[in-house]
Design an enzyme around this catalytic site. Structure first.
Site, PDB file in Angstrom:
ATOM      1  N   ASP A 194     -37.037 -17.468  61.743  1.00 15.05           N
ATOM      2  CA  ASP A 194     -37.453 -18.147  62.961  1.00 15.05           C
ATOM      3  C   ASP A 194     -38.058 -19.495  62.516  1.00 15.05           C
ATOM      4  OD1 ASP A 194     -38.453 -18.295  65.763  1.00 15.05           O
ATOM      5  OD2 ASP A 194     -40.381 -18.195  64.738  1.00 15.05           O
ATOM      6  N   ASP A 234     -42.467 -14.665  64.002  1.00 11.96           N
ATOM      7  CA  ASP A 234     -43.889 -14.664  64.381  1.00 11.96           C
ATOM      8  C   ASP A 234     -44.074 -14.158  65.812  1.00 11.96           C
ATOM      9  OD1 ASP A 234     -42.768 -17.009  65.642  1.00 11.96           O
ATOM     10  OD2 ASP A 234     -44.824 -17.622  66.070  1.00 11.96           O
ATOM     11  N   LYS A 267     -34.212 -25.709  71.332  1.00  8.69           N
ATOM     12  CA  LYS A 267     -33.196 -26.767  71.378  1.00  8.69           C
ATOM     13  C   LYS A 267     -33.643 -27.962  70.544  1.00  8.69           C
ATOM     14  CE  LYS A 267     -31.126 -25.440  75.701  1.00  8.69           C
ATOM     15  NZ  LYS A 267     -31.027 -25.543  77.131  1.00  8.69           N
ATOM     16  N   ASP A 326     -40.315 -22.080  64.784  1.00  9.40           N
ATOM     17  CA  ASP A 326     -41.664 -22.337  65.306  1.00  9.40           C
ATOM     18  C   ASP A 326     -42.596 -21.182  64.961  1.00  9.40           C
ATOM     19  OD1 ASP A 326     -40.889 -24.705  66.707  1.00  9.40           O
ATOM     20  OD2 ASP A 326     -40.091 -23.476  68.323  1.00  9.40           O
TER      21      ASP A 326
HETATM   22  P1  B16 Z   1     -37.598 -25.629  73.108  1.00  3.35           P
HETATM   23  P2  B16 Z   1     -38.590 -20.183  67.828  1.00  3.35           P
HETATM   24  C1  B16 Z   1     -39.014 -20.981  70.334  1.00  3.35           C
HETATM   25  O1  B16 Z   1     -38.757 -21.289  68.985  1.00  3.35           O
HETATM   26  C2  B16 Z   1     -40.499 -21.041  70.612  1.00  3.35           C
HETATM   27  O2  B16 Z   1     -41.170 -19.987  69.943  1.00  3.35           O
HETATM   28  C3  B16 Z   1     -40.741 -20.893  72.088  1.00  3.35           C
HETATM   29  O3  B16 Z   1     -42.136 -21.006  72.358  1.00  3.35           O
HETATM   30  C4  B16 Z   1     -39.971 -21.991  72.840  1.00  3.35           C
HETATM   31  O4  B16 Z   1     -40.147 -21.842  74.250  1.00  3.35           O
HETATM   32  C5  B16 Z   1     -38.486 -21.878  72.486  1.00  3.35           C
HETATM   33  O5  B16 Z   1     -38.338 -21.996  71.075  1.00  3.35           O
HETATM   34  C6  B16 Z   1     -37.674 -22.979  73.136  1.00  3.35           C
HETATM   35  O6  B16 Z   1     -38.086 -24.203  72.581  1.00  3.35           O
HETATM   36  O7  B16 Z   1     -38.320 -25.902  74.393  1.00  3.35           O
HETATM   37  O8  B16 Z   1     -38.006 -26.554  71.981  1.00  3.35           O
HETATM   38  O9  B16 Z   1     -36.102 -25.561  73.287  1.00  3.35           O
HETATM   39  O10 B16 Z   1     -39.926 -19.552  67.675  1.00  3.35           O
HETATM   40  O11 B16 Z   1     -37.501 -19.240  68.290  1.00  3.35           O
HETATM   41  O12 B16 Z   1     -38.187 -21.011  66.632  1.00  3.35           O
HETATM   42 MG    MG Z   2     -41.461 -18.454  66.499  1.00  2.00          MG
END
Ligand code: B16
Ligand code: MG
Length: 215
Positions: A9, A171, A118, A11
């Site tokens: 993952d 996480d 994204k 984030d």
């Molecule tokens: P975005 P991961 C996720 O990333 C985040 O944990 C989540 O909080 C977020 O809403 C989602 O990506 C979409 O992110 O708005 O940047 O497209 O933890 O799967 O790496």
């Molecule tokens: Mg994450």
């Protein structure tokens, strides 16, 4: 070692962009007059942008919001989030994460990203990891975000590996559920580790080096 690949993952695992997600949603929620805290924020980990907005709006009591208003709120949050991302540099990749990744690679393991975001390509570029991973599956190539296993299955497919030959590192509780649903072993850090959501619940990223020796 039967393990052939690791799907990370992004984030909250590779870098602390989860904190920027929190700050951006907090600003949007405060502007809208909706209560939002870190506990609610934990429910947003791994889920898509629009699903995250829906979770935050569970506390919203104002006038009905049109589809356009919802889109505008998500766009506003993403603009603020990308401003925060724009300040990141390779110094935001910790020494522990970088050296652990390098060591895992030196063991012959294929390394991939499996992120709902994204913004994943932009983040990887900011922290100096553009082109580093053998495959990147992210929010731009999936229909369903975690806890659906789609993003991890895509990453395994890109690596040309079966789920049983891969370890997912997460996480988010939703991310750990996605890994299990896809037939992967799951190691957790942070919030998901505290919740005991993984097969391996780590106190630090470098502990992965111990875990892979057992797989
Ligand atoms: P975005 P991961 C996720 O990333 C985040 O944990 C989540 O909080 C977020 O809403 C989602 O990506 C979409 O992110 O708005 O940047 O497209 O933890 O799967 O790496
Ligand atoms: Mg994450």
């Amino acid at each position: 070692m039967n393990l052939k690949g690791i799907i990370f993952d992004l984030d909250g695992v590779i870098c602390s962009t989860d904190e920027y997600h929190y700050q951006a949603w907090k600003k949007m929620a405060d502007d809208l007059g909706v209560y939002f805290d870190r506990e609610i924020n934990n429910r947003l980990r791994g889920v898509s942008r629009m699903e995250s907005l829906n979770i935050i709006l569970e506390r919203y009591t104002g006038p009905a919001l049109s589809q356009q208003a919802l889109t505008d709120l998500a766009t506003k949050k993403n603009e603020l989030y990308r401003t925060l991302l724009g300040q990141m540099t390779p110094a935001d990749l910790t020494h522990e994460v970088k050296t652990t990744l390098d060591t895992l690679r030196s063991l012959g393991l294929k390394l991939a990203i499996g992120s709902s975001s994204k913004n994943a390509p932009f983040i990887l570029e900011r922290i100096g990891l553009a082109g580093y991973f053998d495959a990147v599956a992210d929010g731009n190539c999936i229909q369903h975000s975690k806890p659906d296993p789609e993003v991890f299955l895509k990453a395994a497919q890109f690596l040309d590996l079966a789920p049983a030959a891969c370890l997912v590192v997460e996480d988010a509780v939703a991310g750990a559920q996605a890994g299990h649903a896809g037939g992967f072993a799951v190691a957790c850090v942070g919030d998901a580790a505290q919740a005991g959501a993984g097969d391996y619940n780590l106190t630090g990223f470098a502990q992965l080096l111990d875990v892979v020796q057992t797989l």
